[in-house]
Design a protein around this motif. Sequence first.
Motif, short mmCIF file in Angstrom:
data_model
loop_
_atom_site.label_atom_id
_atom_site.label_comp_id
_atom_site.label_asym_id
_atom_site.label_seq_id
_atom_site.Cartn_x
_atom_site.Cartn_y
_atom_site.Cartn_z
N GLN A 110 0.83 -1.20 0.00
CA GLN A 110 0.00 0.00 0.00
C GLN A 110 0.86 1.26 0.00
N ALA A 111 2.01 1.20 0.70
CA ALA A 111 2.91 2.35 0.80
C ALA A 111 3.86 2.44 -0.40
N GLU A 112 3.72 1.53 -1.36
CA GLU A 112 4.59 1.48 -2.53
C GLU A 112 6.06 1.40 -2.12
N CYS A 113 6.33 0.51 -1.18
CA CYS A 113 7.67 0.32 -0.62
C CYS A 113 8.62 -0.27 -1.66
N GLU A 114 9.75 0.39 -1.84
CA GLU A 114 10.76 -0.05 -2.81
C GLU A 114 11.36 -1.41 -2.42
N ALA A 115 11.60 -1.61 -1.13
CA ALA A 115 12.16 -2.88 -0.65
C ALA A 115 11.18 -4.02 -0.92
N TYR A 116 9.90 -3.78 -0.71
CA TYR A 116 8.87 -4.79 -0.97
C TYR A 116 8.85 -5.14 -2.46
N LEU A 131 31.58 -9.23 7.57
CA LEU A 131 30.20 -8.82 7.75
C LEU A 131 29.25 -9.87 7.16
N THR A 132 28.04 -9.92 7.67
CA THR A 132 27.02 -10.83 7.15
C THR A 132 26.02 -10.01 6.35
N VAL A 133 25.75 -10.45 5.13
CA VAL A 133 24.78 -9.78 4.27
C VAL A 133 23.57 -10.70 4.14
N PHE A 134 22.42 -10.19 4.56
CA PHE A 134 21.17 -10.91 4.40
C PHE A 134 20.48 -10.33 3.17
N VAL A 135 20.21 -11.19 2.18
CA VAL A 135 19.58 -10.77 0.93
C VAL A 135 18.13 -11.25 0.97
N PHE A 136 17.20 -10.31 1.01
CA PHE A 136 15.77 -10.61 1.15
C PHE A 136 15.08 -10.57 -0.21
N GLU A 137 14.22 -11.53 -0.45
CA GLU A 137 13.45 -11.59 -1.69
C GLU A 137 12.38 -10.50 -1.71
N ALA A 138 11.96 -10.15 -2.90
CA ALA A 138 10.88 -9.17 -3.08
C ALA A 138 9.55 -9.78 -2.67
N ARG A 139 8.54 -8.90 -2.52
CA ARG A 139 7.15 -9.25 -2.22
C ARG A 139 6.97 -9.81 -0.81
N GLN A 140 7.78 -9.34 0.12
CA GLN A 140 7.59 -9.66 1.52
C GLN A 140 7.80 -8.39 2.34
N ARG A 141 7.17 -8.36 3.49
CA ARG A 141 7.18 -7.16 4.34
C ARG A 141 8.62 -6.82 4.73
N CYS A 142 8.97 -5.55 4.61
CA CYS A 142 10.29 -5.09 5.04
C CYS A 142 10.26 -4.84 6.55
N PHE A 143 11.31 -4.24 7.09
CA PHE A 143 11.38 -3.99 8.53
C PHE A 143 10.94 -2.58 8.92
N THR A 144 10.45 -1.79 7.97
CA THR A 144 10.03 -0.42 8.24
C THR A 144 8.54 -0.38 8.58
N ASP A 145 8.16 0.45 9.55
CA ASP A 145 6.76 0.71 9.82
C ASP A 145 6.32 1.89 8.96
#
Length: 145
Positions: free
Chosen positions: A36-42, A81-95
């Motif tokens: 709904q927020a048109e989140c780029e990470a999502y 460092l550890t890099v976590f690569v998250f797939e698209a179309r899932q909720r990010c960590f931002t409110d």
Amino acid sequence: MRPLNRVDRGLLAPGAYQTYSITQPADTLVQAACEQAECEAYARGWQSTIDESTPLGQQQATYIRQQSGRTFREQRTGTGLTVFVFEARQRCFTDHKTRPQLFAVRDGDWRGNPTGRTRQHSRAQDWVEDFGEHQLRLSDQQQKG
């Protein structure tokens, strides 16, 4: 302020019209889903780089691995460092916060609402469908004469 699409002819009584409106309260914010927020990470996915040599980094990595519920791949950099690569179309960590939209239909026109009847749609799709059906009724009535 006069709407651009106002019918000023006054050929019919105000009760012969319906007014469709979409408004946004200026002083209201609500929590919104990423989509709904048109989140780029999502939309595209994202990466989080975590330094697990620190207590905060260890807590973040543990949360991501054990509690986040997100789908990810884990990679290590040459600097540890550890890099976590998250797939698209899932909720990010931002409110996300957004202003709600109100989809209303009321009897009458700019001159007033003689019946006082107002309907509020909870979804934009329902408002659009209602508007389209109303347009079809008007077209059918016009064709019948």
